[in-house]
Each structure stands twice: as structure tokens, then as C-alpha cells.
Design an enzyme around this catalytic site. Sequence first.
Site, PDB file in Angstrom:
ATOM      1  N   ASP A  24       3.642   2.712  -1.851  1.00  0.00           N
ATOM      2  CA  ASP A  24       3.872   3.486  -3.069  1.00  0.00           C
ATOM      3  C   ASP A  24       2.560   3.857  -3.754  1.00  0.00           C
ATOM      4  OD1 ASP A  24       6.374   2.728  -2.288  1.00  0.00           O
ATOM      5  OD2 ASP A  24       7.080   2.226  -4.292  1.00  0.00           O
ATOM      6  N   GLN A  57      -8.848   5.260   1.571  1.00  0.00           N
ATOM      7  CA  GLN A  57      -7.960   6.265   2.134  1.00  0.00           C
ATOM      8  C   GLN A  57      -8.687   7.280   2.998  1.00  0.00           C
ATOM      9  OE1 GLN A  57      -5.766   7.649  -1.362  1.00  0.00           O
ATOM     10  NE2 GLN A  57      -3.992   6.480  -0.692  1.00  0.00           N
ATOM     11  N   TYR A 110       0.781  -1.228   0.000  1.00  0.00           N
ATOM     12  CA  TYR A 110       0.000   0.000   0.000  1.00  0.00           C
ATOM     13  C   TYR A 110       0.821   1.292   0.000  1.00  0.00           C
ATOM     14  CZ  TYR A 110      -2.848  -3.759   1.897  1.00  0.00           C
ATOM     15  OH  TYR A 110      -3.434  -4.962   2.098  1.00  0.00           O
ATOM     16  N   ARG A 144       3.430   3.026   9.584  1.00  0.00           N
ATOM     17  CA  ARG A 144       4.638   2.568   8.912  1.00  0.00           C
ATOM     18  C   ARG A 144       4.731   3.212   7.522  1.00  0.00           C
ATOM     19  NH1 ARG A 144       2.094  -3.346   7.490  1.00  0.00           N
ATOM     20  NH2 ARG A 144       1.869  -3.066   5.239  1.00  0.00           N
ATOM     21  N   GLY A 145       5.869   3.008   6.876  1.00  0.00           N
ATOM     22  CA  GLY A 145       6.021   3.422   5.489  1.00  0.00           C
ATOM     23  C   GLY A 145       6.024   4.925   5.320  1.00  0.00           C
ATOM     24  N   GLU A 146       5.511   5.394   4.180  1.00  0.00           N
ATOM     25  CA  GLU A 146       5.520   6.834   3.879  1.00  0.00           C
ATOM     26  C   GLU A 146       4.130   7.438   3.892  1.00  0.00           C
ATOM     27  OE1 GLU A 146       6.565   9.727   0.092  1.00  0.00           O
ATOM     28  OE2 GLU A 146       7.973   8.140   0.614  1.00  0.00           O
TER      29      GLU A 146
END
Length: 392
Positions: free
Chosen positions: A22, A269, A20, A285-287
Site C-alpha cells: 500500500d 523504488q 510495502y 507479488r501484491g500490487e
Amino acid sequence: MTNTHRSTHWDIFCTVVDNYGDIGVTWRLAKQMANEYQIPVNLWVDDLASFSHILPTLDPLKTAQSFNGVNIIHWTKPLPVAFIAGAVLIEAFACELPEQVKAQLVYLHQNDPKSVPIWLNLEYLSAENWVEGCHGLPSLQANGLKKYFYFPGFGAKTGGLICEQDLFAERDAWQANSANKLQLFSQLGLRGIEAQDTVISIFSYETEALPALCELWQQSAEKIHALIPKGRSLNSLTQLLPCDIAALVPGQQIIHGNLTLHILPMTDQQGFDRLLWSCDFNIVRGEDSFLRAQWAAKPFIWHIYPQEDDYHLVKLEAFLKLYCDNLPPKIACYWSELNLAFNQAQQSAVSLHWQNLNPVNLPLLHHAKQWPINALNAADLATRLVQFVKNS
């Protein structure tokens, strides 16, 4: 055939990494460009099945479909539809463009230079100092084409941060009435959460820090609700689960002392944003989730994606330094140590720092509210990107 009058549409190519992350960033960008700037966008995605988890109305079997003003095309080899160059071409996070796209760019460069799109590589978000010096630099390719490196970031000289124009106003209206979060919890099938209870969302990678926090939360004097989707976070909590992860169902509750684990359903989203707005603390987590946790104006832990030689800790510390700049030193120290301990899976340390740092501490909450305004630096990523294209 030449195309002297360049099309106004933009093309964004994205390969889905870590399910999920990128696609979350590129989908938000594509929607914002289409909705706020009326720019036609073609979003080419290689994994529609994963994409559909955050866009439930997406049909993974369709070659092309449109949502929120964005044309979504399944990126296969060869491409299922003809690629026609537009005004801008974005390769998200250094994904490798299809050969037929590269071939068309070379042809246009040799025969109709005015119709060559502005080619950008949208990089990962970083708070490191070097980003400002590298943002916007051109790179001459072996085929004679020019590609620009576009770096999102927190500084005024970076590419900015993804943030929709009305987001903060929507968040403030949502958080002003506690009935909104209780209604959301009910819609998600979550039971037994009262307005005064502490609610924590968890969307992390695997880490031994999680069971340490859960053990602490079980002994809390007040009720704590941990909201967790089926996925990687639960891999660290198997000892607390009554069955295999695959057998868990959304809405299921697992109670240990004063801690209740709630299994979350997947959401789109907008639903994820509202979930973050509704919780007292968010572990992300992630960006994409990392940035949305900041926009939620709530305290959070960022579980950054692990990299070789622990370089991810360098990126984490760069952000911690930036985020803590205006915090009282004691709170800044506790919050930074909590994030570092979580990312290094230091069980005893993460428990200690959690206790030292009251997650609802008023100075931290005030800082979390002011931070999004400061971080935007007067212009979001889409606004800066449009201006960058005009200047190029």
C-alpha cells in the site's frame, strides 16, 4: 473558523499493509503529483519504519519530513500536527480516517461548504469487468459528506495505472546497454553474473511452487541466477539455505547445481524498478510490484495476495485474460497456466509449464514490450486523477 479560499494541497492517508504494497503505491502517486503536477502533497503514514525500507533516507522517529516535494507526516493517534483541509483528500485502500479529520470535514460541510475537499477512496487495482461501472461513483455518507470511489484499472473508463511520464524512455535507455545491469548487480554486491546468464528476480509470498522451480533450475543447461531479498520468499526455500534466514547477509551466494541464489539488499523504488528492468524474468507479488513488473517489459509471474474463497484467483484470471488477448494461443495458454499453477502451489504443474514456456521466447518478449503501451490507454492514473478532480 471558516476557510472559504480552499488550500491547493492534497492529503493522502495510508496504513502500511504487508510492509510495502500500500505504501509503495501511495508513495509513487504522491511523488508524481508533486513532481509532475506541482501539487503540494501531505502523505500521512502510520508505519514509518516499514516505509523507510523503500525510502532509506526517511527517519522513522521524525514527526514530519519532506522528500521529493512530498511532506511525510507520521500518522499517530491523535495526529501530531493539526489537520488543515486542502483541495483533495485521499484515503488509500479504504483506510479509516482519523476522527479529528472526519470532524473537521463535517464542520466545513456545515459552515463553509466551498472549503470541503474532494474526498476520494483510492481502491485496489483490478482487471475485472465491473471496475469500469463502479469507477468514479459517489457515495453519500451518514454525515452528509460525499465520497468518490476511484478505481485504478486497465480500461479507458477506469482510473488508469500509475506510471511516471518519463518511465518508459528511462527503461529503454537502461535496457539498451547491458553494462547498466551488470553495474547494478555489482552495486548490489552480487558476484559472478555474466551478461549472457539468465537472471530471475523473486519477490513472492510463501509457496511450494518456489522450491519446485528451484529444483528445475538447478538442472538447467545454462547458469541461472535467482535474486531474492530477505523476506517471505525465503521462507519457502529453507531446505536450500546454509543457515537461518536471519543469518543471511546481502550479497551472499548459495549455489546448487547451475542455480545460484543471491541474497539481495533492500533498495528504494528507483533501484527496484531498475532491478526488474535488468532481469530476464520477474516473480512479483501484491500490487505495486505487479505493475512495475509490467512496466519492466519482461515476462513475469504475479503471485497475487490470497483471499477468502480463492477470490484472488478470479482477479488473477481476469488479468490473465486481458494480458493474453494478443498473444499466440499456445503461448497464452502456457503463460496463463504457469501463473495459475504458481498461485495454487502446484509443484509438478509449475515445473511443466515453465519448461513448456521458454521465458525468453521472442513472441512473449515482444508482447511484454508492447503491453505497457497498450495498458496505459493514452493516460496514466495521475493524469486521469487530476482531470477527475477538475471535473468534480
